[in-house]
Design a protein around this motif. Structure first.
Motif, PDB file in Angstrom:
ATOM      1  N   THR A 201       0.801  -1.219   0.000  1.00 43.22           N
ATOM      2  CA  THR A 201       0.000   0.000   0.000  1.00 43.22           C
ATOM      3  C   THR A 201       0.833   1.268   0.000  1.00 43.22           C
ATOM      4  OG1 THR A 201      -0.292  -0.590   2.337  1.00 43.22           O
ATOM      5  CG2 THR A 201      -2.190  -0.829   0.911  1.00 43.22           C
ATOM      6  N   GLU A 202       2.117   1.180   0.303  1.00 37.33           N
ATOM      7  CA  GLU A 202       3.038   2.312   0.148  1.00 37.33           C
ATOM      8  C   GLU A 202       4.415   1.750  -0.155  1.00 37.33           C
ATOM      9  OE1 GLU A 202       3.241   5.115   3.361  1.00 37.33           O
ATOM     10  OE2 GLU A 202       1.087   5.100   3.695  1.00 37.33           O
ATOM     11  N   THR A 203       5.115   2.448  -1.037  1.00 36.99           N
ATOM     12  CA  THR A 203       6.491   2.055  -1.318  1.00 36.99           C
ATOM     13  C   THR A 203       7.185   3.185  -2.048  1.00 36.99           C
ATOM     14  OG1 THR A 203       7.898   0.288  -2.190  1.00 36.99           O
ATOM     15  CG2 THR A 203       6.021   0.959  -3.547  1.00 36.99           C
ATOM     16  N   ASN A 204       8.459   2.968  -2.397  1.00 41.20           N
ATOM     17  CA  ASN A 204       9.236   3.979  -3.115  1.00 41.20           C
ATOM     18  C   ASN A 204       8.636   4.228  -4.494  1.00 41.20           C
ATOM     19  OD1 ASN A 204      10.804   3.657  -0.879  1.00 41.20           O
ATOM     20  ND2 ASN A 204      12.609   2.905  -1.945  1.00 41.20           N
ATOM     21  N   ARG A 205       9.059   5.337  -5.089  1.00 38.07           N
ATOM     22  CA  ARG A 205       8.476   5.759  -6.354  1.00 38.07           C
ATOM     23  C   ARG A 205       9.219   5.234  -7.584  1.00 38.07           C
ATOM     24  NH1 ARG A 205       8.302   8.052  -2.214  1.00 38.07           N
ATOM     25  NH2 ARG A 205      10.547   8.252  -2.275  1.00 38.07           N
ATOM     26  N   ILE A 221       0.539  -2.453  -6.023  1.00 38.27           N
ATOM     27  CA  ILE A 221       1.774  -1.695  -5.820  1.00 38.27           C
ATOM     28  C   ILE A 221       1.415  -0.222  -5.850  1.00 38.27           C
ATOM     29  CG2 ILE A 221       4.095  -1.254  -6.654  1.00 38.27           C
ATOM     30  CD1 ILE A 221       3.993  -3.952  -8.089  1.00 38.27           C
ATOM     31  N   ALA A 222       1.592   0.456  -4.715  1.00 43.37           N
ATOM     32  CA  ALA A 222       1.164   1.850  -4.582  1.00 43.37           C
ATOM     33  C   ALA A 222       2.338   2.723  -4.157  1.00 43.37           C
ATOM     34  CB  ALA A 222       0.021   1.956  -3.568  1.00 43.37           C
ATOM     35  N   PRO A 223       3.075   3.293  -5.100  1.00 48.46           N
ATOM     36  CA  PRO A 223       4.182   4.181  -4.729  1.00 48.46           C
ATOM     37  C   PRO A 223       3.671   5.449  -4.060  1.00 48.46           C
ATOM     38  CG  PRO A 223       3.777   4.257  -7.091  1.00 48.46           C
ATOM     39  CD  PRO A 223       2.922   3.169  -6.556  1.00 48.46           C
ATOM     40  N   TYR A 224       4.386   5.867  -3.005  1.00 45.51           N
ATOM     41  CA  TYR A 224       3.979   7.048  -2.233  1.00 45.51           C
ATOM     42  C   TYR A 224       5.076   8.094  -2.333  1.00 45.51           C
ATOM     43  CZ  TYR A 224       2.136   9.774   1.645  1.00 45.51           C
ATOM     44  OH  TYR A 224       1.599  10.775   2.408  1.00 45.51           O
ATOM     45  N   LEU A 225       4.815   9.254  -2.920  1.00 47.32           N
ATOM     46  CA  LEU A 225       3.666   9.505  -3.752  1.00 47.32           C
ATOM     47  C   LEU A 225       4.180   9.917  -5.108  1.00 47.32           C
ATOM     48  CD1 LEU A 225       3.779  12.825  -3.665  1.00 47.32           C
ATOM     49  CD2 LEU A 225       2.350  12.546  -1.672  1.00 47.32           C
ATOM     50  N   GLN A 226       3.390   9.667  -6.146  1.00 47.54           N
ATOM     51  CA  GLN A 226       3.858   9.933  -7.498  1.00 47.54           C
ATOM     52  C   GLN A 226       3.502  11.341  -7.961  1.00 47.54           C
ATOM     53  OE1 GLN A 226       6.041   8.533  -8.949  1.00 47.54           O
ATOM     54  NE2 GLN A 226       5.808   6.349  -9.333  1.00 47.54           N
ATOM     55  N   HIS A 250       5.511  22.868   3.612  1.00 49.00           N
ATOM     56  CA  HIS A 250       4.270  22.990   2.845  1.00 49.00           C
ATOM     57  C   HIS A 250       4.444  22.356   1.461  1.00 49.00           C
ATOM     58  CE1 HIS A 250       1.917  25.764   5.454  1.00 49.00           C
ATOM     59  NE2 HIS A 250       3.108  26.014   5.944  1.00 49.00           N
ATOM     60  N   GLY A 251       5.671  22.416   0.915  1.00 46.85           N
ATOM     61  CA  GLY A 251       5.942  21.734  -0.336  1.00 46.85           C
ATOM     62  C   GLY A 251       6.034  20.237  -0.087  1.00 46.85           C
ATOM     63  N   TYR A 252       5.270  19.465  -0.857  1.00 50.90           N
ATOM     64  CA  TYR A 252       5.177  18.029  -0.592  1.00 50.90           C
ATOM     65  C   TYR A 252       5.620  17.282  -1.846  1.00 50.90           C
ATOM     66  CZ  TYR A 252       3.411  14.164   2.218  1.00 50.90           C
ATOM     67  OH  TYR A 252       3.314  13.037   3.006  1.00 50.90           O
ATOM     68  N   ASP A 253       6.932  17.200  -2.026  1.00 54.98           N
ATOM     69  CA  ASP A 253       7.482  16.592  -3.236  1.00 54.98           C
ATOM     70  C   ASP A 253       8.591  15.631  -2.845  1.00 54.98           C
ATOM     71  OD1 ASP A 253       8.422  15.888  -5.692  1.00 54.98           O
ATOM     72  OD2 ASP A 253       8.889  17.910  -6.363  1.00 54.98           O
ATOM     73  N   PHE A 254       8.328  14.341  -2.979  1.00 59.83           N
ATOM     74  CA  PHE A 254       9.303  13.315  -2.642  1.00 59.83           C
ATOM     75  C   PHE A 254       9.851  12.658  -3.917  1.00 59.83           C
ATOM     76  CE2 PHE A 254       6.583  13.652   1.084  1.00 59.83           C
ATOM     77  CZ  PHE A 254       7.526  13.832   2.071  1.00 59.83           C
ATOM     78  N   GLY A 255       9.970  13.446  -4.984  1.00 59.95           N
ATOM     79  CA  GLY A 255      10.509  12.900  -6.223  1.00 59.95           C
ATOM     80  C   GLY A 255       9.490  12.170  -7.051  1.00 59.95           C
ATOM     81  N   GLY A 256       8.232  12.544  -6.943  1.00 61.24           N
ATOM     82  CA  GLY A 256       7.188  11.907  -7.734  1.00 61.24           C
ATOM     83  C   GLY A 256       7.387  12.114  -9.225  1.00 61.24           C
ATOM     84  N   TYR A 257       6.648  11.352 -10.028  1.00 54.77           N
ATOM     85  CA  TYR A 257       6.860  11.435 -11.475  1.00 54.77           C
ATOM     86  C   TYR A 257       6.254  12.696 -12.072  1.00 54.77           C
ATOM     87  CZ  TYR A 257       2.210   9.171 -12.248  1.00 54.77           C
ATOM     88  OH  TYR A 257       0.885   8.834 -12.273  1.00 54.77           O
ATOM     89  N   VAL A 258       5.475  13.430 -11.283  1.00 60.00           N
ATOM     90  CA  VAL A 258       4.983  14.751 -11.668  1.00 60.00           C
ATOM     91  C   VAL A 258       5.347  15.717 -10.544  1.00 60.00           C
ATOM     92  CG1 VAL A 258       2.946  16.164 -12.131  1.00 60.00           C
ATOM     93  CG2 VAL A 258       3.098  13.861 -13.073  1.00 60.00           C
TER      94      VAL A 258
END
Length: 632
Positions: A201-205, A221-226, A250-258
Motif C-alpha cells: 500500500t506504500e512504497t518507493n516511487r 503496488i502503490a508508490p507514495y507519492l507519485q 508545505h511543499g510536498y514533493d518526494f521525487g514523484g513522477y509529476v
C-alpha cells in the motif's frame, strides 16, 4: 495519473480537515469527497479510500482533531469509549459517501483502509480497537475489502489479527539494496498463509523498484507519492523526520513522477511503459506465482542477492534482472549473453507459450519488456539491443528496428516511444502517438470546476486566565494566539518556559527574544537586565500537531496541545551534576560516587543507574495580619 497508465488512486480523507470544530462539518469546495470520487470514477480510476481515523501522512496531527487532547481521559488510537465515540461521529459522516460509491455497483471504491501503520503505535488492545473500526465500517454498508497497513512489517500489530481486516505492507527500502526481492517474497508467503495476496500500500516511487516488487509477488503496488503538491492552510504537521521536531514543509514533493507544478519527470515515461507491460500480460500477472529464480542468471553488474521470478500457470515465467549499477552491463540468462541498461530492471520472458496471441510458438527468451503483442507481432521496449530466442532461433534486434523470425515480427521501441505506443496491427504496423497513451481510454475527460467557499473562521477568543491556556481550549486549532501579562521581575535573573509549542515569539519589557521552537522542552530566558513590573507578551503559532507519536519531546506526542505553556520565575538554582551514586555493571558496595553520567564501563549498551536525593530550598513562611487577607 490516468494518462500515466496507473489504474488506481489512493487517497487519505483527513478527519480534522472536515470537522472544522467539534460537531461542525464541511464536505464542500476543497472538501467535497463525493466530487473527488465521482471524478476518479469518470476518468477510469479505482480508489483506495483511507479515512483513518489516523492517517499520519505528514498532515496536522495525523488528521486527529486537536481538541481530542483536551480530555485527559481520552486515549487516542485506543479501544477507549470516549475516543471511539468521536471516531464513530466521523465515520457517520464519511463512510456513507464511500458506501454509495463502491465498486462494482456505483463507483470506484475497491478498498477501504482502517487506521494507518498501527504497528508503530503502543495500542494496548489492538484486536478490540480494530474490531470496533471494522464493525463501524460494516455497519455503514462497506462491503469491499477492509485493509490495514503495517509500517514496519508487524502484520498482527497493524491488524490485531482481526477477521475481515486484510493485512497490507508498506515497504520503503533502499532502491539500491540487493535484498528487496527476498523481503517481499517472505511477506508474500506470510499473507498467502492467511489466504490473501500481497498488497503493497506504500512504497518507493522508482519504477525499477516497483518491478522488483511485482516480481516478488506484490499484487497491488502503490508508490507514495507519485503526484507531488502542497499542504495549504496550516495542514502540515510537526514531526520527527530526520531529528526530533522537524517542521513539515508545505511543499510536498518526494521525487514523484509529476512535480508540484505539473511537470513530468523521466519516471513518467517509465510509468507508461510499466503500464503497457501490465496490460499486455493481463490476467496472467494476477495468478502468477512468485518464487526463487530457477533460471541460471549471471551478471557483470551489481544485482539482486536473490533474484525473483513469476511463474505462469500455463507455463513460462517472467524473470526480473535488476541492474543496480551505473555502467552498461551484460547478463547471461540460460547461457545467452544479453545487454542490460544501467538502472533498469527488465522483466524477461522465459519459456512463455505465445498461443494467447494467436502464435504457435514459444518465446524461449526475451531480454526486454514485452509491451504489446498481436497475431504475428511482438513489440519490446528497450534502450539497449534486445536478444530474442524464439523456438530455439536467436536474434539480436537493435533499438528502433524490426526483424522477422519464423513469421513473427520483432519490434524494439526506445522507452520514449514505447511510452506513447497506441496500437499494434496484426500486419505489424505500430502506431505511436505524440500524446501519451491512456490505456483503456475511449475519450478525453472534461475538466470540472470545483466551486470554493470560505469556511467561517472561529471567533477570536479573549479573556483572563490564571495560567496560560492551551490554544485548543479556546477554539484555536490552527493559526496564532496572543498572550499578555504583567509581573514583577525584581531580583529575577531568568525565566523558565516549559511546554511551549510550536513557534513562540516572546517579548519581555518590550525586548524581543529569538523565536523559540523547542517542542515543549524547557527553555531558559535571560532577564538579568530587567527589573520592576514589566509586560510580557507572546505570539504563539501552531505550525501543526504531531503526526507521529514521539516520546522524546513533549509536544511531539500524539495529541499534545499547543500554546505558550507555563512561564516560571526562577528564584534560585542548584547544581546537581555531582554526588550521584552508581548502581549496576560491576559497581560494588559501598556504591561509588560520580558525576551524573561519569561512570566508565566496557559493557556497551548495558543499563547503569544513578541516584541522589535532592532537597528543594525551604519555603518562605507566610504571616497573615488581621483580616486583610494579604500575605507577604
Amino acid at each position: 495519473m490516468r494518462a500515466s497508465g496507473y489504474t488506481c488512486v489512493d487517497v487519505y480523507l483527513p478527519w480534522n480537515f472536515h470537522e472544522l470544530a467539534p460537531g461542525r462539518w464541511s464536505f464542500e469546495g476543497r472538501r467535497d469527497v463525493a466530487a473527488f470520487l465521482d471524478l476518479a470514477h469518470e476518468v477510469g480510476l479505482y480508489v483506495i479510500a483511507r479515512p483513518g481515523p489516523y492517517i499520519c501522512s505528514e498532515w496536522d496531527g495525523g488528521a486527529l482533531p486537536a481538541w481530542l487532547g483536551l480530555d485527559g481521559e481520552l486515549g487516542v488510537r485506543q479501544n477507549e469509549p470516549r475516543y471511539l465515540e468521536r471516531v464513530i461521529a466521523w465515520f457517520d459522516q464519511v463512510l456513507p459517501l464511500l458506501a454509495e460509491r463502491q465498486h462494482p455497483a456505483n463507483g470506484p471504491v475497491i478498498m477501504v483502509q482502517l487506521e494507518n501503520e498501527l504497528d508503530f503505535f503502543d495500542c494496548t488492545d489492538r484486536p478490540g480497537y480494530l474490531t470496533a473500526l471494522r464493525e463501524a465500517a460494516r455497519g455503514h454498508g462497506i462491503t469491499v475489502p477492509l485493509i490495514a497497513c503495517s509500517g514496519q512489517g508487524d502484520l498482527a500489530g497493524a491488524t490485531g489479527d482481526v477477521d475481515g481486516v486484510v493485512p497490507a505492507c508498506n515497504f520503503y527500502p533502499d532502491d539500491d539494496s540487493p535484498d528487496i526481492e527476498a523481503e517481499v517474497r517472505r511477506y508474500a508467503a506470510l499473507v498467502a498463509e492467511r489466504g490473501v495476496p500481497l498488497l503493497v500500500t506504500e512504497t518507493n516511487r522508482r519504477h525499477r523498484t516497483l518491478r522488483r516488487l511485482l516480481a516478488g509477488g506484490a499484487k497491488l503496488i502503490a508508490p507514495y507519492l507519485q503526484s507531488s503538491g502542497w499542504n495549504f492552510g496550516y495542514t502540515p504537521s510537526s514531526g520527527n523526520w530526520g531529528r526530533p521536531g522537524n517542521f513539515m514543509s508545505h511543499g510536498y514533493d518526494f521525487g514523484g513522477y509529476v512535480t508540484s507544478t505539473g511537470v513530468e519527470r523521466p519516471e513518467y515515461a517509465e510509468a507508461q511503459v510499466l503500464a503497457r507491460v501490465v496490460e499486455v500480460w493481463g490476467d496472467r500477472l494476477a495468478v502468477a506465482v512468485p518464487g526463487a529464480l530457477d533460471t541460471e542468471v549471471a551478471c557483470d553488474f551489481p544485482t539482486s542477492s536473490d533474484p525473483a521470478a513469476l511463474g505462469f500457470p500455463e507455463g513460462g515465467r517472467l524473470v526480473a534482472v535488476a541492474h543496480l549499477g551505473t555502467a552498461p552491463g551484460t547478463a547471461v540468462v540460460r547461457g545467452v549473453p544479453v545487454a542490460v541498461a544501467p538502472g533498469s530492471c527488465p522483466l524477461m520472458a522465459v519459456d512463455v507459450p505465445l498461443r494467447p496471441w494467436g502464435m504457435d510458438a514459444t518465446l524461449t527468451l526475451a531480454s526486454a519488456d514485452l509491451v504489446a503483442a498481436a497475431d504475428g507481432v511482438l513489440v519490446f521496449s528497450s534502450d539497449v539491443p534486445v536478444t530474442v530466442v524464439l523456438d530455439g532461433t536467436r536474434t539480436e534486434v537493435p533499438v528502433s528496428e524490426r526483424q522477422a523470425v519464423g513469421g513473427v515480427a520483432l519490434v524494439v521501441l526506445p522507452t520514449a516511444q514505447a511510452a506513447r505506443l497506441r496500437s499494434v496491427e496484426p500486419g505489424g504496423t505500430v502506431q505511436v502517438d505524440d500524446a501519451p497513451h491512456r490505456p483503456g481510454e475511449s475519450a478525453p475527460s472534461a475538466v470540472h470546476e470545483v466551486r470554493r467557499r470560505r469556511d467561517r473562521a472561529p471567533e477570536e477568543p479573549a479573556g483572563l486566565h490564571a495560567l496560560p491556556p492551551a490554544l485548543e481550549s479556546l477554539g484555536v486549532y490552527r493559526g496564532r494566539g496572543a498572550y499578555r501579562t504583567a509581573t514583577d521581575l525584581t531580583d529575577i535573573d531568568e525565566l523558565l518556559l516549559t511546554g511551549a509549542a510550536d513557534i513562540v515569539d516572546l517579548s519581555v519589557a518590550g525586548r524581543s527574544h529569538p523565536p523559540i521552537a523547542g517542542f515543549g522542552a524547557a527553555r531558559r530566558i535571560d532577564v538579568r537586565d530587567v527589573t520592576g513590573s514589566v509586560a510580557i507578551e507572546a505570539v504563539v503559532e501552531i505550525w501543526g500537531h504531531a503526526n507521529f507519536d514521539d516520546a522524546r519531546l513533549p509536544a511531539l506526542r500524539l495529541g499534545a496541545l499547543r500554546g505558550l505553556g507555563t512561564l516560571w520565575k526562577v528564584r534560585t538554582t542548584t547544581d546537581v551534576s555531582s554526588l550521584w551514586t552508581v548502581h549496576g555493571h560491576w559497581a560494588g558496595t559501598p556504591a561509588p560516587t560520580r558525576a551524573l553520567g561519569g561512570w566508565s564501563s566496557t559493557r556497551v549498551a548495558a543499563p547503569v543507574g544513578y541516584s541522589r536525593t535532592v532537597h528543594s530550598p525551604p519555603r518562605r513562611r507566610c504571616v497573615c495580619a488581621g483580616s486583610s487577607n494579604r500575605c507577604g
